[in-house]
Design a protein around this motif. Structure first.
Motif, mmCIF file in Angstrom:
data_model
loop_
_atom_site.group_PDB
_atom_site.id
_atom_site.type_symbol
_atom_site.label_atom_id
_atom_site.label_comp_id
_atom_site.label_asym_id
_atom_site.label_seq_id
_atom_site.Cartn_x
_atom_site.Cartn_y
_atom_site.Cartn_z
ATOM 1 N N MET A 1 31.747 8.716 16.657
ATOM 2 C CA MET A 1 31.692 9.464 15.552
ATOM 3 C C MET A 1 33.080 10.112 15.266
ATOM 4 O O MET A 1 33.493 10.889 14.121
ATOM 5 N N SER A 2 34.102 9.918 16.141
ATOM 6 C CA SER A 2 35.458 10.295 15.986
ATOM 7 C C SER A 2 36.145 10.099 14.831
ATOM 8 O O SER A 2 37.297 10.541 14.152
ATOM 9 N N ASP A 3 35.884 8.674 14.277
ATOM 10 C CA ASP A 3 36.714 8.231 12.999
ATOM 11 C C ASP A 3 36.155 8.764 11.726
ATOM 12 O O ASP A 3 36.476 8.495 10.510
ATOM 13 N N ALA A 30 19.401 8.960 7.417
ATOM 14 C CA ALA A 30 18.521 8.817 8.162
ATOM 15 C C ALA A 30 17.872 10.138 8.599
ATOM 16 O O ALA A 30 18.786 11.117 8.791
ATOM 17 N N GLN A 31 16.615 10.342 8.847
ATOM 18 C CA GLN A 31 15.837 11.656 9.306
ATOM 19 C C GLN A 31 14.661 11.242 10.167
ATOM 20 O O GLN A 31 13.982 10.484 9.652
ATOM 21 N N GLN A 65 16.369 20.672 9.569
ATOM 22 C CA GLN A 65 16.190 19.354 9.462
ATOM 23 C C GLN A 65 17.646 18.807 10.046
ATOM 24 O O GLN A 65 18.818 19.403 9.684
ATOM 25 N N THR A 66 17.612 17.492 10.776
ATOM 26 C CA THR A 66 18.805 17.109 11.188
ATOM 27 C C THR A 66 18.800 15.481 10.442
ATOM 28 O O THR A 66 17.956 14.779 10.279
ATOM 29 N N PHE A 67 20.029 15.345 9.720
ATOM 30 C CA PHE A 67 20.184 14.184 9.196
ATOM 31 C C PHE A 67 21.336 13.413 9.767
ATOM 32 O O PHE A 67 22.280 14.185 10.320
ATOM 33 N N GLU A 88 26.440 13.475 11.847
ATOM 34 C CA GLU A 88 25.002 14.229 11.990
ATOM 35 C C GLU A 88 25.256 15.451 11.332
ATOM 36 O O GLU A 88 26.374 16.145 11.590
ATOM 37 N N ILE A 89 24.344 15.730 10.737
ATOM 38 C CA ILE A 89 24.297 17.405 9.872
ATOM 39 C C ILE A 89 22.931 17.900 10.200
ATOM 40 O O ILE A 89 21.763 17.133 9.941
ATOM 41 N N SER A 90 22.922 19.157 10.510
ATOM 42 C CA SER A 90 21.854 19.907 10.487
ATOM 43 C C SER A 90 21.673 21.021 9.316
ATOM 44 O O SER A 90 22.693 21.733 9.047
#
Length: 125
Positions: A1-3, A30-31, A65-67, A88-90
């Motif tokens: 995820m670093s890039d 995705a969820q 919700q986490t996406f 990811e984002i919540s």
């Protein structure tokens, strides 16, 4: 995820920049282990890809919700096991509870799913 660098969420649209030589073939949102939307990938500059995904209104409800943004996720409704987790984002909505056990469980489940996929990928012949 670093890039991957997130540029935030505005008006239900999550935007970020991916630094790579070549862009992914397909990026999806995705969820809970299923694909809910395709993301748009456009080249901003050489080696810099803008990724934008709209969070469907139907996927939002009270609580957290986490996406996940997944790269090269295949062509179906379920992410391909070899797909790459880009970010990811919540999102929390509704009345905030002091201790939201459901939100914590959702995060743990998302992390466990990620670990299971990685383990399967590593242990595949």
């Amino acid at each position: 995820m670093s890039d991957f660098e997130t540029l935030g969420l505005k008006s239900g649209r999550w935007t970020g920049l991916l630094r790579r030589e070549t862009g992914p073939n397909r990026v999806v949102l995705a969820q809970a282990g299923r694909i809910i939307a395709d993301a748009e990938v456009t080249e901003d500059a050489p080696g810099l890809w803008r990724i934008e995904a709209t969070l469907p209104v139907s996927s939002l409800s009270d609580g957290m919700q986490t996406f996940s943004l997944l790269g090269n996720a295949g062509d179906g409704k379920i992410p391909h096991p070899d797909c790459e987790l880009l970010a990811e984002i919540s999102v929390t909505s509704g009345q905030a509870a002091e201790i939201d056990l459901h939100a914590e469980l959702a995060l743990i489940r998302a992390e466990l799913d990620m670990l299971k996929k990685e383990f399967r990928r590593i242990s595949a012949p």
